[in-house]
Design an enzyme around this catalytic site. Structure first.
Site, PDB file in Angstrom:
ATOM      1  N   SER A 139       0.856  -1.193   0.000  1.00 49.87           N
ATOM      2  CA  SER A 139       0.000   0.000   0.000  1.00 49.87           C
ATOM      3  C   SER A 139       0.886   1.236   0.000  1.00 49.87           C
ATOM      4  O   SER A 139       2.035   1.195   0.469  1.00 49.87           O
ATOM      5  CB  SER A 139      -0.868   0.004   1.265  1.00 49.87           C
ATOM      6  OG  SER A 139      -1.522   1.244   1.413  1.00 49.87           O
ATOM      7  N   TYR A 152      -1.980  -0.418  10.547  1.00 50.54           N
ATOM      8  CA  TYR A 152      -2.055  -0.849   9.131  1.00 50.54           C
ATOM      9  C   TYR A 152      -0.836  -0.355   8.367  1.00 50.54           C
ATOM     10  O   TYR A 152      -0.192  -1.110   7.643  1.00 50.54           O
ATOM     11  CB  TYR A 152      -3.350  -0.311   8.515  1.00 50.54           C
ATOM     12  CG  TYR A 152      -3.505  -0.623   7.037  1.00 50.54           C
ATOM     13  CD1 TYR A 152      -3.842  -1.902   6.612  1.00 50.54           C
ATOM     14  CD2 TYR A 152      -3.325   0.364   6.063  1.00 50.54           C
ATOM     15  CE1 TYR A 152      -3.987  -2.197   5.265  1.00 50.54           C
ATOM     16  CE2 TYR A 152      -3.471   0.082   4.717  1.00 50.54           C
ATOM     17  CZ  TYR A 152      -3.808  -1.202   4.323  1.00 50.54           C
ATOM     18  OH  TYR A 152      -3.951  -1.491   2.979  1.00 50.54           O
TER      19      TYR A 152
HETATM   20  N1  LIG Z   1      -8.902  -0.980  -0.786  1.00 48.74           N
HETATM   21  C1  LIG Z   1      -7.885  -0.127  -0.675  1.00 48.74           C
HETATM   22  O1  LIG Z   1      -8.058   1.096  -0.643  1.00 48.74           O
HETATM   23  C2  LIG Z   1      -6.484  -0.671  -0.639  1.00 48.74           C
HETATM   24  C3  LIG Z   1      -5.420   0.226  -0.888  1.00 48.74           C
HETATM   25  C4  LIG Z   1      -4.118  -0.247  -0.845  1.00 48.74           C
HETATM   26  C5  LIG Z   1      -3.877  -1.576  -0.559  1.00 48.74           C
HETATM   27  N2  LIG Z   1      -4.925  -2.427  -0.335  1.00 48.74           N
HETATM   28  C6  LIG Z   1      -4.617  -3.821  -0.025  1.00 48.74           C
HETATM   29  O2  LIG Z   1      -5.171  -4.650  -1.025  1.00 48.74           O
HETATM   30  C7  LIG Z   1      -5.474  -5.921  -0.474  1.00 48.74           C
HETATM   31  C8  LIG Z   1      -6.892  -6.302  -0.849  1.00 48.74           C
HETATM   32  O3  LIG Z   1      -7.776  -5.326  -0.322  1.00 48.74           O
HETATM   33  P1  LIG Z   1      -9.237  -5.109  -0.907  1.00 48.74           P
HETATM   34  O4  LIG Z   1      -9.433  -3.652  -1.112  1.00 48.74           O
HETATM   35  O5  LIG Z   1      -9.498  -6.005  -2.036  1.00 48.74           O
HETATM   36  O6  LIG Z   1     -10.100  -5.509   0.380  1.00 48.74           O
HETATM   37  P2  LIG Z   1     -11.263  -6.604   0.559  1.00 48.74           P
HETATM   38  O7  LIG Z   1     -12.246  -6.513  -0.542  1.00 48.74           O
HETATM   39  O8  LIG Z   1     -11.748  -6.453   1.973  1.00 48.74           O
HETATM   40  O9  LIG Z   1     -10.498  -7.979   0.385  1.00 48.74           O
HETATM   41  C9  LIG Z   1      -9.698  -8.542   1.374  1.00 48.74           C
HETATM   42  C10 LIG Z   1      -9.452  -9.981   1.010  1.00 48.74           C
HETATM   43  O10 LIG Z   1      -8.631 -10.550   2.037  1.00 48.74           O
HETATM   44  C11 LIG Z   1      -9.283 -11.694   2.550  1.00 48.74           C
HETATM   45  N3  LIG Z   1      -9.026 -11.825   3.970  1.00 48.74           N
HETATM   46  C12 LIG Z   1      -9.192 -10.886   4.930  1.00 48.74           C
HETATM   47  N4  LIG Z   1      -8.948 -11.423   6.132  1.00 48.74           N
HETATM   48  C13 LIG Z   1      -8.622 -12.725   5.923  1.00 48.74           C
HETATM   49  C14 LIG Z   1      -8.291 -13.811   6.775  1.00 48.74           C
HETATM   50  N5  LIG Z   1      -8.271 -13.682   8.107  1.00 48.74           N
HETATM   51  N6  LIG Z   1      -8.024 -15.012   6.226  1.00 48.74           N
HETATM   52  C15 LIG Z   1      -8.073 -15.173   4.878  1.00 48.74           C
HETATM   53  N7  LIG Z   1      -8.391 -14.192   4.032  1.00 48.74           N
HETATM   54  C16 LIG Z   1      -8.661 -12.981   4.550  1.00 48.74           C
HETATM   55  C17 LIG Z   1     -10.766 -11.480   2.301  1.00 48.74           C
HETATM   56  O11 LIG Z   1     -11.435 -12.726   2.156  1.00 48.74           O
HETATM   57  P3  LIG Z   1     -12.473 -13.378   3.216  1.00 48.74           P
HETATM   58  O12 LIG Z   1     -13.159 -12.274   3.946  1.00 48.74           O
HETATM   59  O13 LIG Z   1     -13.363 -14.202   2.342  1.00 48.74           O
HETATM   60  O14 LIG Z   1     -11.599 -14.215   4.085  1.00 48.74           O
HETATM   61  C18 LIG Z   1     -10.743 -10.776   0.946  1.00 48.74           C
HETATM   62  O15 LIG Z   1     -10.660 -11.724  -0.088  1.00 48.74           O
HETATM   63  C19 LIG Z   1      -5.220  -5.821   1.017  1.00 48.74           C
HETATM   64  O16 LIG Z   1      -3.955  -6.351   1.321  1.00 48.74           O
HETATM   65  C20 LIG Z   1      -5.233  -4.327   1.274  1.00 48.74           C
HETATM   66  O17 LIG Z   1      -4.469  -3.979   2.385  1.00 48.74           O
HETATM   67  C21 LIG Z   1      -6.223  -2.007  -0.370  1.00 48.74           C
END
Ligand SMILES: NC(=O)c1ccc[n+]([C@@H]2O[C@H](COP(=O)([O-])OP(=O)(O)OC[C@H]3O[C@@H](n4cnc5c(N)ncnc54)[C@H](OP(=O)(O)O)[C@@H]3O)[C@@H](O)[C@H]2O)c1
Length: 262
Positions: A139, A152
């Site tokens: 990130s 985070y």
């Molecule tokens: N959205 C943003 O603004 C943003 C910006 C920069 C970086 N990121 C990074 O991008 C990545 C994906 O984020 P996203 O925006 O796609 O969020 P998201 O839609 O909430 O997706 C998170 C994913 O991680 C899985 N996950 C969460 N906790 C878990 C656990 N305990 N065990 C196994 N799987 C788990 C969730 O699956 P289940 O709930 O089905 O387990 C889901 O598939 C993350 O690493 C986040 O930090 C996001």
């Protein structure tokens, strides 16, 4: 031998979009997350539309033995992984001292330990074959502490540091590792899980497709840290000329994740 891309966090958001893109380009997939129904629906859709083999492994990455279980499954099934995408992760917004104690450990397990342990387990077979790629979804928050997202941003700084160091260790091995470092992405689920009001973010919020394109750019190039947008690149570049206190203050203002203390 057929090769597979293993993707954590594949059930929603960025991970789901990446799974769809990898399938479209002909990769067999192993999807990892907790939500079985979502993974089953996605696996069915990708197999039907793209004719690739899609397996799923439901695993809570907060668990201590999570990475060994994922690795064990691949070994039992005889699945060779030539691309590991560490995408699972979550955030919690607000004052650090108000964070639930258990969230501190949960976030370390998912955002850091799972990334390190999966990489640690899947690297040796890649090294033997002299073939493989590790992609970490970090990130922009990993480049400076973000008030309101203290823990985070700390976990993502770890992912940035780990990726940089490993890229040095893996020179001339045939293995590539890089991290994609997005700014804010338009994904309501991510913000609702974090308790972060998206309307308070005062910088551009990009679509998930921006991350998919950044991963593709990373795969084509040789960079170690891939910043998806021009704005992201400007944010990181400008840090060289601005006092650190100001960088942190601006990051906190842009994120709008900090709440007022009474
Ligand atoms: N959205 C943003 O603004 C943003 C910006 C920069 C970086 N990121 C990074 O991008 C990545 C994906 O984020 P996203 O925006 O796609 O969020 P998201 O839609 O909430 O997706 C998170 C994913 O991680 C899985 N996950 C969460 N906790 C878990 C656990 N305990 N065990 C196994 N799987 C788990 C969730 O699956 P289940 O709930 O089905 O387990 C889901 O598939 C993350 O690493 C986040 O930090 C996001």
């Amino acid at each position: 031998m057929s090769f597979y891309t293993l993707l954590t966090g594949a059930s929603t958001g960025i991970g789901k979009a990446l799974a769809t893109d990898f399938a479209r380009r002909g990769s067999n997939l192993i999807l990892v997350a907790r939500s079985r129904e979502k993974l089953e629906a996605l696996a069915g859709e990708l197999t039907r539309s793209h004719g690739v083999d899609v397996r799923l492994f439901c695993q809570d990455l907060e668990q201590k033995e999570a990475a060994s279980k994922v690795f064990g499954y691949c070994q039992e099934q005889g699945l060779a992984i030539d691309c590991l995408v560490n995408c699972a992760g979550f955030s919690v917004a607000g004052c650090f001292e108000r964070m639930a104690e258990e969230d501190i450990v949960r976030m370390v397990m998912v955002n850091m330990v799972a990334v390190a342990s999966l990489t640690h387990l899947f690297l040796p077979p890649m090294l033997v074959r002299r073939r493989g790629t590790v992609i970490n979804i970090a990130s922009l928050a990993g480049f400076q502490g973000v008030p309101g997202m203290a823990h985070y941003s700390g976990t993502k700084a770890y992912v940035v540091g780990l990726t940089e160091a490993l890229s040095g260790e893996l020179r001339d091995t045939g293995i590539r590792i890089f991290a994609v470092c997005p700014g804010f992405i338009d994904n309501d689920l991510f913000y609702s899980r974090a308790g972060h009001q998206k309307s308070r973010i005062v910088v551009p919020v990009s679509s998930v497709d921006v991350v998919v394109r950044a991963v593709r750019r990373g795969l084509r190039g040789r960079g170690i840290l891939v910043l998806p947008t021009l704005f992201d690149r400007l944010m990181v570049f400008s840090q060289r000329f601005v006092p650190r206190k100001m960088v942190i203050g601006m990051a906190g203002f842009f994120a709008g994740a900090m709440e007022k203390r009474e």
